[in-house]
Enzyme design. Structure first.
Site, short mmCIF file in Angstrom:
data_model
loop_
_atom_site.label_atom_id
_atom_site.label_comp_id
_atom_site.label_asym_id
_atom_site.label_seq_id
_atom_site.Cartn_x
_atom_site.Cartn_y
_atom_site.Cartn_z
N ASP A 93 3.28 -21.77 -28.36
CA ASP A 93 3.74 -22.32 -29.63
C ASP A 93 5.22 -22.68 -29.62
O ASP A 93 5.75 -23.17 -30.62
CB ASP A 93 3.46 -21.34 -30.78
N LYS A 152 3.57 -16.36 -39.87
CA LYS A 152 2.37 -17.04 -40.35
C LYS A 152 1.13 -16.49 -39.66
O LYS A 152 0.14 -16.13 -40.30
CB LYS A 152 2.48 -18.54 -40.10
#
Length: 422
Positions: free
Chosen positions: A309, A22
């Site tokens: 993340d 992404k």
């Protein structure tokens, strides 16, 4: 509003294909603004953030066609008729700021709203702006918008050292420098695989770039860039997330397309916790060794360190570890919002500023929980896989921003998970 129901208990067995990244795709898409010729991205993830960037580029005049069920993006920016990125679109996603550098580099002017996204800290755009100012941009911030122009219609090469490592600012500066007049040197640049992927794509378009993957990137500006076809690199955050699935509830899963070099520091922590990671011809195979997971300490750092993340997902694993783990968040403030939700499931977590102390428990309990941001949402799904009973996750729109077909992928490996439509 949709919710996801997870019924814990039972090991996982099977394989999971890893989608394109992404964060890489959101950086590659604005590169179309640098050229009038077609740019095609393959292995694109099918996510709501990609649709938001498609909408933003379309509002500027770019044409973006989604082919092969969304896995191929065919883009063309031969007619950029609008240079204002409006708040109504930009507020949905922080990556929207990445249209600023390309528009400024190509046409010498741009107006871009200050961005939005997950509420995990300030993440200001000042480093983006300072890098562009070093290349000669004149900037004026008013009414929530960045008004930017390049005197004479073109940016100029410069030497700029980032005071702190910033992935987004490195990407914006790299995009802008490709068409600047002269040589640009970016020091203390981010080294993430997504930066390397962007440089490789830009080089296919005719850019002259050296040093990506190191802390110093040198860009010799060119007069124009052409079209290209480029495959999006595998998503290392999705990879790490699914590596944690068999780690947290047992079993063995093969991650197709995974590579250890994308997650070296993360794999080291898994090994210390008692998780086996084995390279295969098709990717990575992950299994939990006998007994409970061992407690380990984690410090988030810029690449090649432990990714911020993956901090929330790692916390979910350590909630049932044998011993006490300490997680230190050094990238973003306010990124422990998942901790209270995990506590609702029986976890023992104490948060003090940027440090969370996790004392492992024998087992988590299913509970109604709420997603607070993208990575927090999937950490609660992972916790649900290992919990007794049923976990119901609400506000799953966060999840859809970054994970493609998460229920389908986990269910294929034996997970009891389903989405309940509102």
């Amino acid at each position: 509003m949709d919710s996801i129901v997870v019924r814990g208990g039972g090991a996982l067995q099977g394989e999971i294909p890893i989608a394109g990244a992404k964060n890489a795709c959101l950086t590659l898409m604005p590169a179309t603004l640098l050229t009038e010729e077609p740019l095609t991205l393959t292995n694109a993830p099918r996510l709501s953030d990609i649709r938001t960037m498609t909408q933003l580029l379309g509002s500027l005049g770019a044409e973006v066609a989604s082919l092969q069920s969304g896995q191929v993006l065919a883009m063309s920016s031969h007619d950029i008729h609008n240079h204002t990125a409006d708040y109504d679109i930009v507020r949905k996603m922080r990556a929207s700021i990445l249209v600023l550098g390309p528009m400024l580099a190509r046409d010498g002017h741009a107006i871009v709203s200050l961005p939005g996204g997950c509420a995990i800290g300030a993440r200001p755009v000042d480093l983006h702006l300072r890098a562009l100012e070093a290349m000669g941009a004149e900037l004026d911030l008013r009414d929530g918008y960045v008004h930017a122009k390049a005197p004479g219609g073109r940016l100029k090469g410069a030497v700029f050292e980032f005071p702190i490592v910033s992935v987004g600012a490195t990407e914006n500066a790299l995009l802008a420098a490709t068409l600047a007049r002269g040589t640009t040197v970016l020091k203390n640049a981010a080294r993430e695989p997504e930066i390397v992927d962007l440089a490789q794509c830009l080089r296919r378009m005719g850019a002259q770039i050296e040093g990506e993957g190191t802390s110093t990137i040198t860009i010799q500006g060119v007069d124009r860039l052409g079209g290209a076809t480029h495959p999006v690199v595998a998503d290392r955050i999705e990879l790490g997330t699914y590596m944690l699935a068999p780690a947290i509830c047992g079993g063995e899963v093969e991650l197709l397309g995974g590579r250890i070099e994308l997650l070296g520091a993360f794999c080291e922590r898994l090994d210390a916790a008692g998780i086996t990671v084995e390279e295969t011809a098709r990717g990575l195979k992950v299994a939990r060794r006998n007994g409970r997971v061992r407690a380990v300490d984690v410090v988030t750092e810029p690449f090649p360190g432990f990714p911020t993340d993956l901090q929330a997902q790692m916390m979910a694993l350590l909630c049932t570890a044998d011993g006490v783990s300490v997680l230190e968040e050094r990238i973003f403030e306010n990124r422990f919002m998942h901790a209270p939700e995990l506590t609702r499931m029986g976890a023992r977590i104490e948060v003090h500023g940027g440090t969370a102390t996790v004392t492992g428990v024998d087992r988590l309990r299913g509970a109604p929980v709420m997603a607070t941001d993208l990575r927090a949402s999937v950490s609660l799904i992972l916790a649900g896989l290992a919990a007794e009973g049923e976990t119901v996750l609400s506000r799953v729109y966060h999840l859809d921003r970054g994970y493609e077909r998460v229920e389908e992928k986990l269910r294929a490996c034996g997970a009891k998970i389903e989405r309940i439509a509102a």
